[in-house]
Write a protein that holds these residues in place. Structure first.
Motif, PDB file in Angstrom:
ATOM      1  N   GLU A 142      47.397  40.231  38.224  1.00 43.20           N
ATOM      2  CA  GLU A 142      47.209  41.271  39.313  1.00 43.20           C
ATOM      3  C   GLU A 142      45.934  42.035  38.999  1.00 43.20           C
ATOM      4  O   GLU A 142      45.112  42.166  39.722  1.00 43.20           O
ATOM      5  CB  GLU A 142      48.410  42.397  39.347  1.00 43.20           C
ATOM      6  N   ILE A 143      45.651  42.411  37.573  1.00 42.74           N
ATOM      7  CA  ILE A 143      44.357  43.219  37.493  1.00 42.74           C
ATOM      8  C   ILE A 143      43.420  42.301  37.280  1.00 42.74           C
ATOM      9  O   ILE A 143      42.181  42.739  37.690  1.00 42.74           O
ATOM     10  CB  ILE A 143      44.843  43.863  36.046  1.00 42.74           C
ATOM     11  N   GLY A 144      43.741  41.101  36.732  1.00 36.56           N
ATOM     12  CA  GLY A 144      42.446  40.227  36.876  1.00 36.56           C
ATOM     13  C   GLY A 144      41.885  39.433  38.151  1.00 36.56           C
ATOM     14  O   GLY A 144      40.745  38.887  38.173  1.00 36.56           O
ATOM     15  N   ALA A 145      42.849  39.312  39.090  1.00 35.47           N
ATOM     16  CA  ALA A 145      42.415  38.605  40.185  1.00 35.47           C
ATOM     17  C   ALA A 145      41.362  39.094  41.002  1.00 35.47           C
ATOM     18  O   ALA A 145      40.292  38.122  41.222  1.00 35.47           O
ATOM     19  CB  ALA A 145      43.596  38.580  41.157  1.00 35.47           C
ATOM     20  N   PRO A 146      40.815  40.484  40.978  1.00 36.52           N
ATOM     21  CA  PRO A 146      39.472  41.009  41.686  1.00 36.52           C
ATOM     22  C   PRO A 146      38.483  40.288  40.706  1.00 36.52           C
ATOM     23  O   PRO A 146      37.287  39.928  41.559  1.00 36.52           O
ATOM     24  CB  PRO A 146      39.658  42.343  41.533  1.00 36.52           C
ATOM     25  N   ILE A 147      38.374  40.107  39.410  1.00 34.48           N
ATOM     26  CA  ILE A 147      37.468  39.588  38.601  1.00 34.48           C
ATOM     27  C   ILE A 147      37.072  38.272  38.912  1.00 34.48           C
ATOM     28  O   ILE A 147      35.974  37.783  39.240  1.00 34.48           O
ATOM     29  CB  ILE A 147      37.648  39.811  37.267  1.00 34.48           C
ATOM     30  N   VAL A 148      38.184  37.517  39.168  1.00 36.25           N
ATOM     31  CA  VAL A 148      38.095  35.881  39.491  1.00 36.25           C
ATOM     32  C   VAL A 148      37.413  35.868  41.121  1.00 36.25           C
ATOM     33  O   VAL A 148      36.713  34.872  41.206  1.00 36.25           O
ATOM     34  CB  VAL A 148      39.422  35.495  39.143  1.00 36.25           C
ATOM     35  N   ALA A 149      38.125  36.649  41.749  1.00 29.71           N
ATOM     36  CA  ALA A 149      37.676  36.650  43.304  1.00 29.71           C
ATOM     37  C   ALA A 149      36.154  36.870  43.422  1.00 29.71           C
ATOM     38  O   ALA A 149      35.419  36.058  44.003  1.00 29.71           O
ATOM     39  CB  ALA A 149      38.102  37.637  43.959  1.00 29.71           C
ATOM     40  N   SER A 150      35.450  37.629  42.462  1.00 30.30           N
ATOM     41  CA  SER A 150      33.880  37.974  42.429  1.00 30.30           C
ATOM     42  C   SER A 150      33.370  36.866  41.667  1.00 30.30           C
ATOM     43  O   SER A 150      32.208  36.829  41.675  1.00 30.30           O
ATOM     44  CB  SER A 150      33.837  39.385  42.005  1.00 30.30           C
ATOM     45  N   ARG A 151      33.931  36.090  40.866  1.00 32.23           N
ATOM     46  CA  ARG A 151      33.325  35.039  39.784  1.00 32.23           C
ATOM     47  C   ARG A 151      34.247  33.987  40.016  1.00 32.23           C
ATOM     48  O   ARG A 151      34.919  33.534  38.863  1.00 32.23           O
ATOM     49  CB  ARG A 151      33.158  35.744  38.524  1.00 32.23           C
ATOM     50  N   PRO A 152      34.240  32.921  41.038  1.00 29.77           N
ATOM     51  CA  PRO A 152      35.305  32.078  41.238  1.00 29.77           C
ATOM     52  C   PRO A 152      34.956  30.671  40.565  1.00 29.77           C
ATOM     53  O   PRO A 152      35.937  29.994  40.591  1.00 29.77           O
ATOM     54  CB  PRO A 152      35.282  31.911  42.658  1.00 29.77           C
ATOM     55  N   ARG A 153      33.746  30.607  39.814  1.00 27.27           N
ATOM     56  CA  ARG A 153      33.688  29.361  39.100  1.00 27.27           C
ATOM     57  C   ARG A 153      33.842  29.672  37.537  1.00 27.27           C
ATOM     58  O   ARG A 153      33.072  30.404  37.004  1.00 27.27           O
ATOM     59  CB  ARG A 153      32.115  28.576  39.067  1.00 27.27           C
ATOM     60  N   VAL A 154      35.226  29.265  37.187  1.00 24.54           N
ATOM     61  CA  VAL A 154      35.575  29.671  35.948  1.00 24.54           C
ATOM     62  C   VAL A 154      35.744  28.671  34.916  1.00 24.54           C
ATOM     63  O   VAL A 154      35.967  27.514  34.980  1.00 24.54           O
ATOM     64  CB  VAL A 154      37.095  30.215  36.143  1.00 24.54           C
ATOM     65  N   SER A 155      35.199  29.145  33.470  1.00 26.32           N
ATOM     66  CA  SER A 155      35.390  28.080  32.339  1.00 26.32           C
ATOM     67  C   SER A 155      36.801  28.741  31.717  1.00 26.32           C
ATOM     68  O   SER A 155      37.085  29.735  31.360  1.00 26.32           O
ATOM     69  CB  SER A 155      34.328  27.790  31.500  1.00 26.32           C
ATOM     70  N   THR A 156      37.589  27.777  31.062  1.00 28.91           N
ATOM     71  CA  THR A 156      38.643  28.133  30.163  1.00 28.91           C
ATOM     72  C   THR A 156      38.673  27.071  29.165  1.00 28.91           C
ATOM     73  O   THR A 156      38.443  25.955  29.408  1.00 28.91           O
ATOM     74  CB  THR A 156      40.047  28.235  31.005  1.00 28.91           C
TER      75      THR A 156
END
Ligand code: MRU
Length: 355
Positions: A142-156
């Motif tokens: 819930e807390i991290g979703a807005p960060i991903v929404a603004s940076r949607p190409r993610v590496s893990t």
């Protein structure tokens, strides 16, 4: 978490049996295995039938509950202490394992010499610990979703999804939450040599959730970061030291260095059960060294349905195989916990650590 659309969990208690997903069979087969005794449960942690910091924490707690149920009344506390030592010896790095064991021990000790009550307390504490893990991870999403929404190409890197916890996951939880919220997320999944938690577990999970992704060789991450194809990196953690240094799967440090060089934010997501206030810095984190065979051979399914291993290295070569590395706090943009996003610093960690 959903497997073929059906809600499930990674590990759970069923009338004294610890049930878990048999992770080494994935992604080719999905099976549940039963651990009848705490010794069986300990073996499952050691041989990585169950893997991932949160999952082994909950499994350790449930193993302690099995030990309490089975301990003889005359030697109850000695039996329980021996089981705790046995479970502690399975894997050295993930703090969640020790948090799970200690949580159940505390509940047992609070009942003094009343064995019946101690057994009930142990089972209740273990289940509560597992539920707490699932809820913390849901909140991280819930807390991290807005960060991903603004940076949607993610590496893990590695697997920090629902298989590595009881449910939701740490690093993947914000990805799932953003995806369910309508963000078109794309995940670069590091293969994660040598045990391939990325290609075998993370990719399978993302597929189950319908998240777009590509598996990349570990040594391709720097290339995509430098090319500007990745907006953020997010990984899990096995232990967070009091100064914000973070232990995670081997290769995480390399990814953090490349992210820093490329100016890409590098986040760590973990429930606060991963924080070890008694571990001052990353230098104090014990790093598990696993069998050289994990590097010298690869395992996989043959076309005729057999799980086989194949040697890829010269017969005379040996190998080194550290399972984790430490990323210094200076390379970390922020640490995402169920209690909020904090800086990787003494103050940041102290502000969210459990007392
Ligand atoms: O060695 P494993 O498979 O148990 O490691 C999995 C981990 O715990 C990872 O390092 C992960 O990224 C940490 S978050 C669960």
């Amino acid at each position: 978490m959903r497997v073929d659309g059906t809600p499930t969990r990674t590990v759970w208690w069923a009338d004294g049996v610890v049930k878990m997903i048999d992770q080494p069979l994935l992604p080719h087969r999905f099976a549940i295995v039963d651990m009848a005794t705490y010794a069986d449960t300990a073996r499952a942690i050691r041989d990585m039938t169950v893997r991932g910091a949160g999952a082994i924490g909950a499994t350790g707690a449930l193993g302690m509950a099995q030990a309490a149920v089975a301990a003889a009344p005359g030697t109850f506390h000695a039996d329980v202490a021996a089981a705790a030592n046995h479970l502690r010896g399975t894997r050295p790095t993930a703090q969640n394992l020790f948090a799970g064991i200690d949580c159940v021990l505390k509940a047992i000790e609070a009942e003094g010499d009343n064995v019946d009550r101690a057994r009930h307390a142990a089972v209740a504490a273990a289940n509560a610990f597992a539920d707490d893990d699932a809820e913390s991870c849901r909140r991280i999403g819930e807390i991290g979703a807005p960060i991903v929404a603004s940076r949607p190409r993610v590496s893990t890197h590695c697997n920090a999804g629902w298989l590595a916890f009881v449910d939701w996951g740490s690093a993947l939880s914000p990805i799932y939450a953003a995806h369910r919220g309508g963000t078109d997320v794309f995940v670069f999944v590091d293969e994660t040599r040598p045990r391939q938690q990325g290609s075998q577990l993370t990719a399978w999970e993302l597929g189950q959730e319908g998240v777009r992704h590509a598996i990349i060789a570990d040594n391709a991450t720097g290339h995509y970061l430098k090319a500007g194809d990745i907006d953020m990196v997010i990984v899990g953690s096995d232990r967070i030291a009091a100064n914000g240094d973070v232990a995670n799967k081997i290769g995480t440090y390399t990814s953090a260095l490349a992210a820093k060089a490329a100016g890409v934010p590098f986040y760590v997501a973990a429930p606060t059960t991963t924080i070890a206030m008694h571990t001052p810095t990353g230098h104090d984190i014990p790093i598990e060294e696993r069998s050289e065979d994990e590097v010298l051979y690869v395992w996989g399914w043959s076309d005729d349905g057999r799980f086989i291993r194949v040697r890829t290295a010269p017969a005379a070569s040996g190998a080194r195989n550290p399972a984790f590395d430490v990323t210094p706090a200076s390379l970390i943009t922020g640490i995402l916990t169920e209690r909020g996003l904090v800086p990787a610093s003494v103050e940041g960690i102290a502000s969210v650590a459990r007392k």
